[in-house]
Design an enzyme around this catalytic site. Sequence first.
Site, mmCIF file in Angstrom:
data_model
loop_
_atom_site.group_PDB
_atom_site.id
_atom_site.type_symbol
_atom_site.label_atom_id
_atom_site.label_comp_id
_atom_site.label_asym_id
_atom_site.label_seq_id
_atom_site.Cartn_x
_atom_site.Cartn_y
_atom_site.Cartn_z
ATOM 1 N N GLU A 187 0.516 -1.172 -0.640
ATOM 2 C CA GLU A 187 -0.362 0.653 -0.622
ATOM 3 C C GLU A 187 1.300 1.292 0.267
ATOM 4 O O GLU A 187 0.880 1.691 1.156
ATOM 5 C CB GLU A 187 -1.281 -0.264 0.599
ATOM 6 C CG GLU A 187 -1.876 -0.778 1.337
ATOM 7 C CD GLU A 187 -2.751 -0.857 2.430
ATOM 8 O OE1 GLU A 187 -2.644 -0.431 3.310
ATOM 9 O OE2 GLU A 187 -4.092 -1.734 2.375
ATOM 10 N N GLU B 81 -5.304 -9.421 0.668
ATOM 11 C CA GLU B 81 -5.583 -9.135 1.574
ATOM 12 C C GLU B 81 -7.240 -8.808 1.814
ATOM 13 O O GLU B 81 -7.370 -7.974 0.921
ATOM 14 C CB GLU B 81 -5.694 -7.422 2.938
ATOM 15 C CG GLU B 81 -3.663 -7.172 2.877
ATOM 16 C CD GLU B 81 -3.411 -5.954 4.328
ATOM 17 O OE1 GLU B 81 -4.136 -5.335 4.146
ATOM 18 O OE2 GLU B 81 -2.480 -5.953 3.997
HETATM 19 C C1 FCB Z 1 -4.608 -2.369 5.135
HETATM 20 C C2 FCB Z 1 -2.723 -2.226 5.752
HETATM 21 C C3 FCB Z 1 -2.737 -4.060 7.096
HETATM 22 C C4 FCB Z 1 -3.741 -3.524 8.023
HETATM 23 C C5 FCB Z 1 -5.083 -3.174 7.433
HETATM 24 C C6 FCB Z 1 -6.651 -3.795 8.114
HETATM 25 O O1 FCB Z 1 -4.640 -1.240 5.093
HETATM 26 O O2 FCB Z 1 -2.051 -3.159 5.479
HETATM 27 O O3 FCB Z 1 -1.424 -3.865 7.892
HETATM 28 O O4 FCB Z 1 -3.643 -2.834 8.728
HETATM 29 O O5 FCB Z 1 -5.492 -2.329 6.623
#
Ligand code: FCB
Length: 471
Positions: free
Chosen positions: A171, A369
């Site tokens: 990110e 994620e």
């Molecule tokens: C993302 C991050 C991860 C975690 C999630 C909830 O932005 O990459 O580390 O904090 O959110």
Amino acid sequence: MAKMGNGEMCFPKDFLWGAGTSAYQIEGAWDEDSKTESIWDHFAHAKGNISNGETGDIACDHYHRWSDDIALMKSIGINAYRFSISWPRVLPHGRGIVNQKGLDFYARLVDGLLESGIVPFITLFHWDLPQALQNEGGFAARSTTEAFLEYADAVTRRLGDRVSNWITHNEPSVFTYIGHKYGKHAPGLQDSYTALRVAHHLLLSHGKSIPVIRANCPAAKVGMAMNVNYNLPASASRFDYAVWQYDYGMWTRWFLDPLYGRNYPPDLVEREIEIGELPPEGLDFVQDGDLKAISTPTDFLGINYYTRQLSRDAAVPENINAPVSVFQLSPSAENWQEMEGWEVYPDGLSKVLSWLYYEYQPQALYITENGASWSDAPDENGQVKDTRRISFLERHLASAHESLQSGIPLKGYFAWSLLDNFEWGYGFSQRFGLTWVDFETQKRIFKDSAWWYRDFIAKSRESSRCADRKT
Ligand code: FCB
């Protein structure tokens, strides 16, 4: 869509079923075995930055409990694990001397994963820059890109024979803006121009590290993990459209356009100059050859997907910002995570996957994620009935499945997160885990969602109805 929650959703045989974590959020042992301070140690140790003054000093104590945590993964039946490496554990000064003890830790972890049949997916940079480098300007300084190459080299030299999946940055937009424009994440700066320099150096370090990684690991598959919300204008008005263009542009196109060989978007560069975020000469930190390096071909794109986001021009009065038929965010409390402003919006996942696939044509995509924050705790019988998380996973997997059916080359899914952990500025107050963690005793308890995920994975592997699926 066929009945959900079982093998009737046919995923390819070689689909990776995973869970993710990151170093600062789970490891603890913040100053052990010659590790030095990262910017997150520094930021969390300063008063007032984190809810309840919490820190990642101990977090999930994964540094000492990694072997038990692999056992958790085995019980769930995941066949891939995404984790990140702490740069100051490996290079305590950011560059120069390599700390073998730090690398030993990751070598043990990797070996343990491989023995358990779990494919390691390593993120090199999940935000915990060595403070030593921040003291020299951090990613706003071009020299940090060179340090990143040393770091990538040290890690892949040691692990490249056993690990083939590499994510350079997690990110980059969040690190850029939340850390350097809004000051809510480490290093806590609030300067737009600095943020754009940081973005450039992140991208540059990504591109330049690819040949370094490949030299040490000829079988490497390299990519980056981007967070992309399902971002839409809140209404059909031209004001909301303009805000959306800017939001989506700065958070997504600013990073992916150069990554895929298109340069920085000229409309956005012009706008940044106009509003004084860039000097009149524009991108004065870009040097000859940078854009070529940034667009070095990658093997996959990772998508972190959590929520829908509506862009609204709040500065324009509603009666002028016409038409005012604003898309409604969900009125049902069930559809909101505990993370403020994070709406549960499963359909957005398949939309985002197609947007990015058709726009940039990555060779492959991973959902690196996806998860939700709800703090359901163990009941008197020790059971964590996190039914909302089960529904969240089920509906997002259905959305991912829809993408597969429409021909998107989606190769795997990583639930965020294996464990409840240190959620950045929110400390331990936001629980995203499939596993509930008692941060006093370090006891781990599977939530119902972990059992559900286990069954879902198992059924998706066994289902006879999927016999003819493509591998
Ligand atoms: C993302 C991050 C991860 C975690 C999630 C909830 O932005 O990459 O580390 O904090 O959110």
